[in-house]
Design a protein around this motif. Structure first.
Motif, PDB file in Angstrom:
ATOM      1  N   MET A 142       0.834  -1.197   0.000  1.00 45.11           N
ATOM      2  CA  MET A 142       0.000   0.000   0.000  1.00 45.11           C
ATOM      3  C   MET A 142       0.873   1.252   0.000  1.00 45.11           C
ATOM      4  O   MET A 142       1.904   1.305   0.674  1.00 45.11           O
ATOM      5  CB  MET A 142      -0.898   0.028   1.237  1.00 45.11           C
ATOM      6  N   PHE A 187       0.206   5.668   0.081  1.00 54.49           N
ATOM      7  CA  PHE A 187      -0.798   6.690   0.326  1.00 54.49           C
ATOM      8  C   PHE A 187      -0.284   8.045  -0.150  1.00 54.49           C
ATOM      9  O   PHE A 187       0.911   8.333  -0.061  1.00 54.49           O
ATOM     10  CB  PHE A 187      -1.122   6.777   1.821  1.00 54.49           C
ATOM     11  N   TYR A 203      -0.993  12.154   0.485  1.00 51.44           N
ATOM     12  CA  TYR A 203      -1.613  13.135   1.368  1.00 51.44           C
ATOM     13  C   TYR A 203      -1.365  14.536   0.835  1.00 51.44           C
ATOM     14  O   TYR A 203      -0.375  14.802   0.140  1.00 51.44           O
ATOM     15  CB  TYR A 203      -1.006  13.049   2.783  1.00 51.44           C
ATOM     16  N   LEU A 254      -5.799  12.830   3.644  1.00 49.79           N
ATOM     17  CA  LEU A 254      -5.559  11.721   2.725  1.00 49.79           C
ATOM     18  C   LEU A 254      -6.256  11.990   1.399  1.00 49.79           C
ATOM     19  O   LEU A 254      -7.458  12.277   1.375  1.00 49.79           O
ATOM     20  CB  LEU A 254      -6.057  10.419   3.334  1.00 49.79           C
ATOM     21  N   THR A 303      -5.514   6.116  -1.703  1.00 51.18           N
ATOM     22  CA  THR A 303      -4.715   4.933  -1.416  1.00 51.18           C
ATOM     23  C   THR A 303      -4.398   4.253  -2.739  1.00 51.18           C
ATOM     24  O   THR A 303      -5.296   4.037  -3.554  1.00 51.18           O
ATOM     25  CB  THR A 303      -5.494   3.959  -0.512  1.00 51.18           C
ATOM     26  N   LEU A 309       2.518  14.691   0.089  1.00 51.66           N
ATOM     27  CA  LEU A 309       3.350  13.683   0.738  1.00 51.66           C
ATOM     28  C   LEU A 309       2.891  12.289   0.359  1.00 51.66           C
ATOM     29  O   LEU A 309       1.690  12.019   0.295  1.00 51.66           O
ATOM     30  CB  LEU A 309       3.257  13.805   2.261  1.00 51.66           C
ATOM     31  N   PRO A 321       3.328   1.878   4.719  1.00 50.04           N
ATOM     32  CA  PRO A 321       3.746   1.011   5.815  1.00 50.04           C
ATOM     33  C   PRO A 321       4.803   0.063   5.283  1.00 50.04           C
ATOM     34  O   PRO A 321       4.599  -0.590   4.253  1.00 50.04           O
ATOM     35  CB  PRO A 321       2.462   0.264   6.186  1.00 50.04           C
ATOM     36  N   ASP A 372       4.017  -2.252  11.207  1.00 50.78           N
ATOM     37  CA  ASP A 372       2.630  -1.803  11.085  1.00 50.78           C
ATOM     38  C   ASP A 372       2.540  -0.303  11.302  1.00 50.78           C
ATOM     39  O   ASP A 372       1.549   0.202  11.794  1.00 50.78           O
ATOM     40  CB  ASP A 372       1.719  -2.561  12.051  1.00 50.78           C
ATOM     41  N   THR A 373       3.596   0.380  10.946  1.00 51.35           N
ATOM     42  CA  THR A 373       3.606   1.838  11.079  1.00 51.35           C
ATOM     43  C   THR A 373       3.868   2.485   9.730  1.00 51.35           C
ATOM     44  O   THR A 373       4.480   1.889   8.840  1.00 51.35           O
ATOM     45  CB  THR A 373       4.663   2.286  12.097  1.00 51.35           C
ATOM     46  N   GLN A 374       3.421   3.687   9.613  1.00 51.30           N
ATOM     47  CA  GLN A 374       3.428   4.406   8.359  1.00 51.30           C
ATOM     48  C   GLN A 374       4.615   5.377   8.319  1.00 51.30           C
ATOM     49  O   GLN A 374       4.811   6.133   9.252  1.00 51.30           O
ATOM     50  CB  GLN A 374       2.109   5.168   8.225  1.00 51.30           C
ATOM     51  N   PHE A 380       6.726   8.366   6.054  1.00 48.18           N
ATOM     52  CA  PHE A 380       6.442   9.417   5.091  1.00 48.18           C
ATOM     53  C   PHE A 380       7.674   9.814   4.293  1.00 48.18           C
ATOM     54  O   PHE A 380       8.802   9.764   4.795  1.00 48.18           O
ATOM     55  CB  PHE A 380       5.919  10.670   5.807  1.00 48.18           C
ATOM     56  N   GLY A 381       7.411  10.216   3.043  1.00 46.23           N
ATOM     57  CA  GLY A 381       8.451  10.871   2.272  1.00 46.23           C
ATOM     58  C   GLY A 381       8.618  12.304   2.751  1.00 46.23           C
ATOM     59  O   GLY A 381       7.856  12.791   3.583  1.00 46.23           O
ATOM     60  N   TYR A 384       3.134  11.932  15.640  1.00 50.44           N
ATOM     61  CA  TYR A 384       4.164  12.215  14.655  1.00 50.44           C
ATOM     62  C   TYR A 384       4.805  13.559  14.980  1.00 50.44           C
ATOM     63  O   TYR A 384       4.147  14.484  15.463  1.00 50.44           O
ATOM     64  CB  TYR A 384       3.581  12.294  13.237  1.00 50.44           C
ATOM     65  N   GLY A 443       8.909  15.744   6.047  1.00 52.69           N
ATOM     66  CA  GLY A 443       7.737  14.916   6.234  1.00 52.69           C
ATOM     67  C   GLY A 443       7.599  14.493   7.679  1.00 52.69           C
ATOM     68  O   GLY A 443       8.565  14.511   8.451  1.00 52.69           O
ATOM     69  N   PRO A 444       6.400  14.122   8.104  1.00 49.48           N
ATOM     70  CA  PRO A 444       6.207  13.665   9.493  1.00 49.48           C
ATOM     71  C   PRO A 444       6.994  12.384   9.765  1.00 49.48           C
ATOM     72  O   PRO A 444       7.120  11.532   8.884  1.00 49.48           O
ATOM     73  CB  PRO A 444       4.702  13.393   9.569  1.00 49.48           C
ATOM     74  N   LEU A 487       7.268   9.179  12.645  1.00 49.54           N
ATOM     75  CA  LEU A 487       6.539   8.534  13.731  1.00 49.54           C
ATOM     76  C   LEU A 487       7.356   8.584  15.024  1.00 49.54           C
ATOM     77  O   LEU A 487       8.507   8.191  15.067  1.00 49.54           O
ATOM     78  CB  LEU A 487       6.228   7.084  13.371  1.00 49.54           C
ATOM     79  N   TYR A 543       3.519   5.003  18.999  1.00 47.62           N
ATOM     80  CA  TYR A 543       2.379   4.276  18.434  1.00 47.62           C
ATOM     81  C   TYR A 543       1.794   3.423  19.549  1.00 47.62           C
ATOM     82  O   TYR A 543       2.511   2.663  20.191  1.00 47.62           O
ATOM     83  CB  TYR A 543       2.870   3.447  17.260  1.00 47.62           C
ATOM     84  N   SER A 572      -2.763   0.853  11.844  1.00 42.72           N
ATOM     85  CA  SER A 572      -2.001   2.050  12.183  1.00 42.72           C
ATOM     86  C   SER A 572      -1.640   2.870  10.958  1.00 42.72           C
ATOM     87  O   SER A 572      -1.072   3.954  11.077  1.00 42.72           O
ATOM     88  CB  SER A 572      -0.729   1.664  12.923  1.00 42.72           C
ATOM     89  N   TYR A 573      -1.967   2.397   9.758  1.00 43.58           N
ATOM     90  CA  TYR A 573      -1.569   3.133   8.559  1.00 43.58           C
ATOM     91  C   TYR A 573      -2.718   3.367   7.587  1.00 43.58           C
ATOM     92  O   TYR A 573      -2.612   4.190   6.691  1.00 43.58           O
ATOM     93  CB  TYR A 573      -0.433   2.402   7.839  1.00 43.58           C
ATOM     94  N   VAL A 628      -6.015   6.766   8.244  1.00 40.73           N
ATOM     95  CA  VAL A 628      -5.513   7.499   9.407  1.00 40.73           C
ATOM     96  C   VAL A 628      -6.019   8.932   9.351  1.00 40.73           C
ATOM     97  O   VAL A 628      -5.936   9.596   8.318  1.00 40.73           O
ATOM     98  CB  VAL A 628      -3.975   7.477   9.446  1.00 40.73           C
TER      99      VAL A 628
END
Lengths: 114, 112
Positions: A31, A33, A35, A45, A48, A92, A96, A101-103, A105-106, B36, B43-44, B46, B49, B96-97, B100
């Motif tokens: 996946m 995303f 933003y 968002l 996706t 952006l 994940p 299980d965390t996202q 970012f660029g 974040y 960019g943000p 993390l 969590y 978590s992704y 959100v």
């Protein structure tokens, strides 16, 4: 750790033109995303993007305005079409990363439309 | 009512202070709660969590979630000038992704 990069980092565009933003992940992800972060505001968002299927757009965002491609598991593009000054934002991409299980970012693409 | 609300700031504290950042939310389905940090023109990234209610500590940072009150907090102990950034709370019902929802962010300045 894996890295998400974006090109361009910033651009200044004329009204009515289009800009394609590239997002590259250095590992395969299912996946991705996209933003938008308008000046002084939080992240919203746009859509996706899953590899091998059409992007899923959030309310208020349409494919004609923000076409997205996802040709493989490490790359995606977002096009901002027929731009107006209201499209001036930071765009952006995120993903994940495999095994987490965390996202992540660029760094974002800062777009200014004149 | 917005789904996620956050103290607007900006917040300015002296170095070494304890900082409390807070968010409230309206959707009781949220189960994943994130904080974040976003530096200017970046960019943000993390920070913390948490799944469901409870506390989580990581170094100088502590995240608290109170689902009964629909309230989450981030505490920063012994704040440093390098903590100066915008802090975004974020939450999701699904993972978590995915799907959100981000709060508007609180700008923090730690003064040496």
């Amino acid at each position: 750790s894996a890295v998400i990069s974006q090109k361009p980092s910033r651009d200044i565009c004329q009204r009515g033109t289009s800009l394609t933003i590239q997002c590259q992940v250095d590992s395969q992800v299912t996946m991705m995303f996209w933003y938008r972060q308008q000046p002084g505001q939080s992240l919203t968002l746009i859509a996706t993007a899953n590899q091998g299927s059409e992007a899923t757009y959030e309310s208020g965002f349409v494919i004609d305005k923000f076409p997205i491609s996802r040709p493989n598991l490490t790359f995606s593009t977002l096009t901002v079409s027929n731009m107006s000054p209201e499209d001036s934002s930071i765009y952006l991409c995120s993903a994940p990363l495999w095994g987490t299980d965390t996202q992540y970012f660029g760094p974002g693409t800062r777009l200014t439309v004149l | 009512q917005k789904e996620v609300e956050q103290d607007p700031g900006p917040l300015s504290v002296p170095e070494g202070a304890i900082v409390s950042l807070n968010c409230t939310y309206s959707n009781s389905a949220f189960q994943y709660f994130m904080w974040y940090r976003q530096y200017s023109r970046k960019g943000p990234e993390l920070l913390m969590y948490t799944y469901s209610s409870g506390n989580k500590e990581d170094g100088r940072f502590t995240a608290q979630v109170d689902k009964s009150s629909k309230y989450i907090s981030l505490f920063i102990r012994d704040s440093q000038p390098s903590d100066s950034a915008t802090y975004l709370c974020a939450m999701s019902a699904m993972t978590s992704y995915d799907k959100v929802i981000f709060g508007p962010g609180t700008s923090l300045s730690v003064i040496p």
